[in-house]
Design a protein around this motif. Sequence first.
Motif, short mmCIF file in Angstrom:
data_model
loop_
_atom_site.label_atom_id
_atom_site.label_comp_id
_atom_site.label_asym_id
_atom_site.label_seq_id
_atom_site.Cartn_x
_atom_site.Cartn_y
_atom_site.Cartn_z
N GLN A 75 -4.66 -14.05 -5.94
CA GLN A 75 -5.62 -14.04 -6.94
C GLN A 75 -6.87 -14.60 -6.67
N LYS A 76 -6.55 -15.74 -6.18
CA LYS A 76 -8.14 -16.49 -5.94
C LYS A 76 -8.51 -16.01 -4.55
N ALA A 77 -8.01 -15.75 -3.63
CA ALA A 77 -8.64 -15.14 -2.49
C ALA A 77 -9.26 -13.74 -2.81
N ILE A 78 -8.46 -12.76 -3.58
CA ILE A 78 -9.31 -11.72 -4.10
C ILE A 78 -10.60 -11.76 -4.49
N GLY A 79 -10.76 -12.74 -5.57
CA GLY A 79 -11.93 -12.88 -6.31
C GLY A 79 -13.00 -13.65 -5.35
N LEU A 80 -12.79 -14.41 -4.38
CA LEU A 80 -13.61 -15.02 -3.55
C LEU A 80 -14.01 -13.99 -2.50
N LEU A 81 -13.11 -13.20 -2.00
CA LEU A 81 -13.49 -12.13 -0.97
C LEU A 81 -14.49 -11.28 -1.74
N LYS A 82 -14.10 -10.59 -3.05
CA LYS A 82 -15.08 -9.73 -3.29
C LYS A 82 -16.45 -10.48 -3.44
N ARG A 83 -16.79 -11.52 -4.16
CA ARG A 83 -17.90 -12.08 -4.48
C ARG A 83 -18.76 -12.33 -2.98
N LEU A 84 -18.09 -12.74 -2.05
CA LEU A 84 -18.49 -12.89 -0.80
C LEU A 84 -19.05 -11.91 -0.10
N PHE A 85 -18.33 -10.84 0.03
CA PHE A 85 -18.62 -9.63 0.69
C PHE A 85 -19.73 -8.80 -0.06
N GLU A 86 -19.75 -8.74 -1.26
CA GLU A 86 -20.78 -7.86 -1.76
C GLU A 86 -22.20 -8.54 -1.68
N ASP A 87 -22.11 -9.92 -2.00
CA ASP A 87 -23.41 -10.71 -1.73
C ASP A 87 -24.04 -10.56 0.00
N THR A 88 -22.98 -10.71 0.78
CA THR A 88 -23.36 -10.66 2.29
C THR A 88 -23.91 -9.06 2.55
N LEU A 89 -23.06 -8.04 2.00
CA LEU A 89 -23.60 -6.56 2.23
C LEU A 89 -24.90 -6.27 1.76
N GLU A 102 13.11 -4.84 -3.79
CA GLU A 102 14.24 -5.13 -2.71
C GLU A 102 13.59 -6.08 -1.78
N ALA A 103 12.32 -5.71 -1.25
CA ALA A 103 11.79 -6.49 -0.32
C ALA A 103 11.07 -7.98 -0.87
N GLY A 104 11.19 -8.05 -2.06
CA GLY A 104 10.55 -9.14 -2.56
C GLY A 104 9.16 -9.35 -2.70
N VAL A 105 8.47 -7.99 -2.85
CA VAL A 105 7.07 -7.69 -2.84
C VAL A 105 6.56 -7.51 -4.22
N ILE A 106 5.74 -8.46 -4.69
CA ILE A 106 5.38 -8.50 -6.27
C ILE A 106 4.04 -7.73 -6.22
N LEU A 107 4.28 -6.41 -7.27
CA LEU A 107 2.88 -5.57 -7.50
C LEU A 107 2.19 -6.06 -8.90
N LEU A 108 0.96 -6.50 -8.70
CA LEU A 108 0.42 -6.83 -9.49
C LEU A 108 0.24 -5.80 -10.98
N GLY A 156 -0.68 -2.09 -3.91
CA GLY A 156 -0.22 -2.81 -5.15
C GLY A 156 -0.25 -4.27 -5.32
N GLU A 157 -0.27 -5.08 -3.98
CA GLU A 157 -0.39 -6.41 -3.95
C GLU A 157 -1.56 -6.97 -4.33
N VAL A 158 -2.59 -6.15 -4.20
CA VAL A 158 -4.06 -6.72 -4.59
C VAL A 158 -4.75 -5.80 -5.61
N GLN A 159 -3.94 -4.76 -6.46
CA GLN A 159 -4.67 -4.20 -7.81
C GLN A 159 -3.53 -3.92 -8.40
N ALA A 160 -3.74 -3.73 -9.58
CA ALA A 160 -2.94 -3.33 -10.75
C ALA A 160 -3.09 -1.70 -11.13
N SER A 161 -1.94 -1.07 -11.04
CA SER A 161 -1.86 0.17 -11.23
C SER A 161 -0.44 0.66 -11.87
N VAL A 162 -0.28 1.95 -11.95
CA VAL A 162 1.02 2.50 -12.18
C VAL A 162 1.57 3.03 -11.04
N TRP A 163 3.08 2.89 -10.91
CA TRP A 163 3.79 3.23 -9.74
C TRP A 163 5.06 4.26 -10.01
#
Length: 337
Positions: free
Chosen positions: A20-34, A331-337, A314-321
């Motif tokens: 969650q921390k990395a997602i927030g940082l990544l989005k701020r960094l990229f849009e400012d850079t772009l 079963e794979a231990g992957v957490i969907l947001l 689903g590991e980086v966004q919340a949706s309906v699955w």
Amino acid sequence: MDQSYIPQGYAPRLNLYDTQKAIGLLKRLFEDTLGGALNLRRVSAPLFVEASTGLNDDLNGVERPVTFDIPAAGRDAQVVHSLAKWKRMALHRYQFSVGEGLYTDMNAIRRDEQPDNLHSVYVDQWDWEKVLAPRDRNLEYLQRTVSTIVDAICQTQTTIRAMFPQLSPLPGISREISFVTTQELEDRFPALTPKEREDAWVKDHPTTFLMQIGGALKSGSPHDGRAPDYDDWTLNGDILVWNTVLGRAFELSSMGIRVDPAALDRQLSLAGCDDRRTLPFHKSLLAGELPLTVGGGIGQSRLCMQLLGKAHIGEVQASVWDEETIRVCQEAGVILL
């Protein structure tokens, strides 16, 4: 890819909190850079548009927009699929000059999307658009713009890896770009499907700009669908990278130089969409009232997946699955947001 799967031995490199921390940082960094690299200003974006304007993106022409009535306004509205046409109208209304552009934090619902590792009914992307001079409506300008976007991605990647060293073992996105057309891929891999051609090429050319999407190839079919009323099919493309987690080509961006009146006239006829000529947006464009532009969409969740080494969107966004996706991930231990 028809359904979600988790590669054998996959384990997230970031825990839930760090993700969650990395997602927030990544989005701020990229849009400012772009924004700085392309001279773009951030503007507010609509979640829905009036159905009768023709501003919604028709994608491949078969997707159904989420439509609802607004009793107080006496109008019907559609949740956007993307802002491909709205942005061009906004540049005109806001009186942007040549060399200036805008970007938005776009959120959409695509109800007919088939969810899998890369797709969700919820779409989040940076939609951007920039005013062109007539002399810049050419392949060289398009390729320079692609290089600028890839450089912004790589700058973001460097900073994110400095902040989260556990990501460093992942192969990084390369600044060296292969430019190839859809016809060249068909000529090289005639027995493969379009997606198989992408995988075969991008595996050996891990940062690729695949050009000229929408028009029919020599085989009689297009490489992929593209609406006829925003990209010029001779001056567009997708930025593809090789995703080592999933072992496949991975689209980060769809973009292109937009149709001018002549290209719109030609493509509406080729696509059998002449009925759109009477819509407000199309009438303005055919009359030469809108600026020449270049633009595209860059997937936010897609970029987070790629740079953070995630196997499922689903590991980086919340949706309906669907239940199968939930089961496979549990079963794979992957957490969907």
